[in-house]
Enzyme design. Structure first.
Site, PDB file in Angstrom:
ATOM      1  N   ASP A  12       6.151  -3.656   0.372  1.00 25.61           N
ATOM      2  CA  ASP A  12       5.660  -2.404   0.837  1.00 25.61           C
ATOM      3  C   ASP A  12       6.835  -1.740   1.853  1.00 25.61           C
ATOM      4  OD1 ASP A  12       3.801  -0.685   2.155  1.00 25.61           O
ATOM      5  OD2 ASP A  12       3.966  -1.558   4.011  1.00 25.61           O
ATOM      6  N   SER A  13       6.838  -0.523   2.049  1.00 19.71           N
ATOM      7  CA  SER A  13       7.796   0.192   2.645  1.00 19.71           C
ATOM      8  C   SER A  13       7.839  -0.127   4.080  1.00 19.71           C
ATOM      9  CB  SER A  13       7.151   1.638   2.787  1.00 19.71           C
ATOM     10  OG  SER A  13       6.125   1.736   3.439  1.00 19.71           O
ATOM     11  N   TYR A  44       7.977   5.910   3.274  1.00 15.36           N
ATOM     12  CA  TYR A  44       7.964   6.251   1.963  1.00 15.36           C
ATOM     13  C   TYR A  44       7.056   7.429   1.613  1.00 15.36           C
ATOM     14  CZ  TYR A  44       9.999   1.816   0.133  1.00 15.36           C
ATOM     15  OH  TYR A  44      10.919   0.769  -0.076  1.00 15.36           O
ATOM     16  N   GLY A  45       6.058   7.810   2.578  1.00 16.62           N
ATOM     17  CA  GLY A  45       5.067   8.724   2.196  1.00 16.62           C
ATOM     18  C   GLY A  45       5.471  10.358   2.175  1.00 16.62           C
ATOM     19  N   CYS A  75       1.678  -1.046  -1.420  1.00 16.19           N
ATOM     20  CA  CYS A  75       2.043   0.484  -0.934  1.00 16.19           C
ATOM     21  C   CYS A  75       1.658   1.587  -1.910  1.00 16.19           C
ATOM     22  CB  CYS A  75       3.879   0.565  -0.868  1.00 16.19           C
ATOM     23  SG  CYS A  75       4.202   2.356  -0.391  1.00 16.19           S
ATOM     24  N   THR A  77       1.970   4.713  -1.876  1.00 20.95           N
ATOM     25  CA  THR A  77       2.899   5.785  -2.311  1.00 20.95           C
ATOM     26  C   THR A  77       3.613   5.106  -3.433  1.00 20.95           C
ATOM     27  OG1 THR A  77       3.065   6.785  -0.123  1.00 20.95           O
ATOM     28  CG2 THR A  77       4.890   7.267  -1.627  1.00 20.95           C
ATOM     29  N   GLU A 154       2.158   1.394  13.673  1.00 22.32           N
ATOM     30  CA  GLU A 154       3.343   0.409  13.963  1.00 22.32           C
ATOM     31  C   GLU A 154       3.979   0.401  15.614  1.00 22.32           C
ATOM     32  OE1 GLU A 154       6.688   1.267  11.275  1.00 22.32           O
ATOM     33  OE2 GLU A 154       5.216   0.547   9.567  1.00 22.32           O
ATOM     34  N   CYS A 186      -4.010   3.810   2.477  1.00 23.86           N
ATOM     35  CA  CYS A 186      -2.456   3.543   3.174  1.00 23.86           C
ATOM     36  C   CYS A 186      -2.692   2.097   3.522  1.00 23.86           C
ATOM     37  CB  CYS A 186      -2.156   4.389   3.999  1.00 23.86           C
ATOM     38  SG  CYS A 186      -0.611   3.919   5.000  1.00 23.86           S
ATOM     39  N   THR A 187      -1.964   1.210   3.311  1.00 29.10           N
ATOM     40  CA  THR A 187      -2.060  -0.310   3.725  1.00 29.10           C
ATOM     41  C   THR A 187      -2.003  -0.484   5.343  1.00 29.10           C
ATOM     42  OG1 THR A 187       0.279  -0.582   3.375  1.00 29.10           O
ATOM     43  CG2 THR A 187      -1.236  -1.377   1.630  1.00 29.10           C
ATOM     44  N   HIS A 188      -1.529   0.510   5.897  1.00 27.49           N
ATOM     45  CA  HIS A 188      -1.559   0.642   7.650  1.00 27.49           C
ATOM     46  C   HIS A 188      -3.099   0.701   8.018  1.00 27.49           C
ATOM     47  CE1 HIS A 188       2.748   1.239   6.957  1.00 27.49           C
ATOM     48  NE2 HIS A 188       2.858   0.936   8.604  1.00 27.49           N
TER      49      HIS A 188
END
Length: 273
Positions: A12-13, A44-45, A75, A77, A154, A186-188
């Site tokens: 992932d980013s 990365y977005g 990810c 993106t 984050e 988005c994985t977040h």
């Protein structure tokens, strides 16, 4: 033929891909995992297709040095921008997070009105629209970029009035669109699922591509006879984590969402790959 005891590579980013790792641990607990988070070059977005593809190639080369049997692009993106190229270039199976999420959403909608929230790159690529409409051409899809969600996650602001306020601003137009299904693209975003769910209301089904990807991975490994059926031995290094920047923040975050004891992470100079 790959060895079924070989690890799964996941990248992932940054740290959002840990939501995918968490689901893989839950759904296929015997598997070994090598995870790389590109924490030095996140996000990365807001980067170009060429840059994201170059970064992804470097990470794939790094993961291949660990003898992985398959790679999960955790990810959205990178799945949108780089997956097609990567599939042509490597001889092991590779899956992304977009197709499993799109498939689940196309099946979940009742009124044919879907929403996708994601980074600017993922929304701009229209990759979810493409896959969903291949499965069900009659759906209408609303996309909304929510770039502030990643830094909020984050920073650990998962249950915070600031996150709720930003989410209300982003999601208001989707509520007005009468969608009944929303992809957390988005994985977040699964980490603030409760806030998103409160704002959208219980009539809206939230699709978590992390879970769908883990289930698709399990099916793929089973079909290819690569599923590891043996539990790892005591003391084996089942999970390995690598990052491209300092490890402290990553370790704290990983420990907060993955309940498998104290995790360690190693720094890698990914530009060497």
């Amino acid at each position: 033929m790959s060895d079924k005891n070989a690890p799964i590579g996941v990248f992932d980013s940054g740290i959002g891909g840990l939501t995918v790792v968490r689901e893989i641990m839950r759904q296929i607990p015997n598997e070994k995992i090598v995870y790389f988070g590109d924490t030095a070059r996140v996000p990365y977005g807001n980067k170009s297709r060429e840059t994201v593809t170059r970064f992804s190639r470097q990470i794939v080369r790094f993961l291949q040095t660990h003898g992985v049997k398959t790679i999960v692009v955790a990810c959205n993106t990178a799945s949108a921008y780089a997956l097609d190229e990567l599939e042509k270039e490597i001889d092991i199976p590779i899956i992304g997070v977009v197709k499993p999420g799109a498939k689940a959403a196309a099946q979940a909608t009742r009124n044919g009105k879907l929403g996708v929230i994601a980074t600017e790159a993922t929304i701009g690529s229209r990759i979810y629209n493409q896959y969903i409409q291949e499965l069900n051409p009659n759906v209408t899809i609303w996309g909304k970029a929510c770039p502030l969600f990643v830094p909020l996650v984050e920073e650990g602001l998962l249950q915070d009035p600031v996150t709720d306020e930003i989410a209300k601003r982003y999601l208001s137009e989707l509520i007005d669109s009468d969608i009944d299904t929303l992809i957390l693209g988005c994985t977040h975003y699964p980490l603030i699922r409760s806030a998103i769910g409160r704002i959208m209301g219980e009539q809206v089904t939230l699709v978590n591509p992390a879970y769908e990807t883990a289930m698709e991975l399990k099916a793929m490994l089973t079909k290819r006879e690569l599923l590891n059926t043996d539990a790892p031995g005591l003391g084996s290094n089942q999970y390995q984590f690598y990052v491209s920047d300092t490890t402290d923040k990553f370790i704290r975050f990983a420990n907060s969402i993955i309940k498998y004891g104290i995790l360690s992470a190693k720094h890698v100079n990914i530009e060497e790959y």
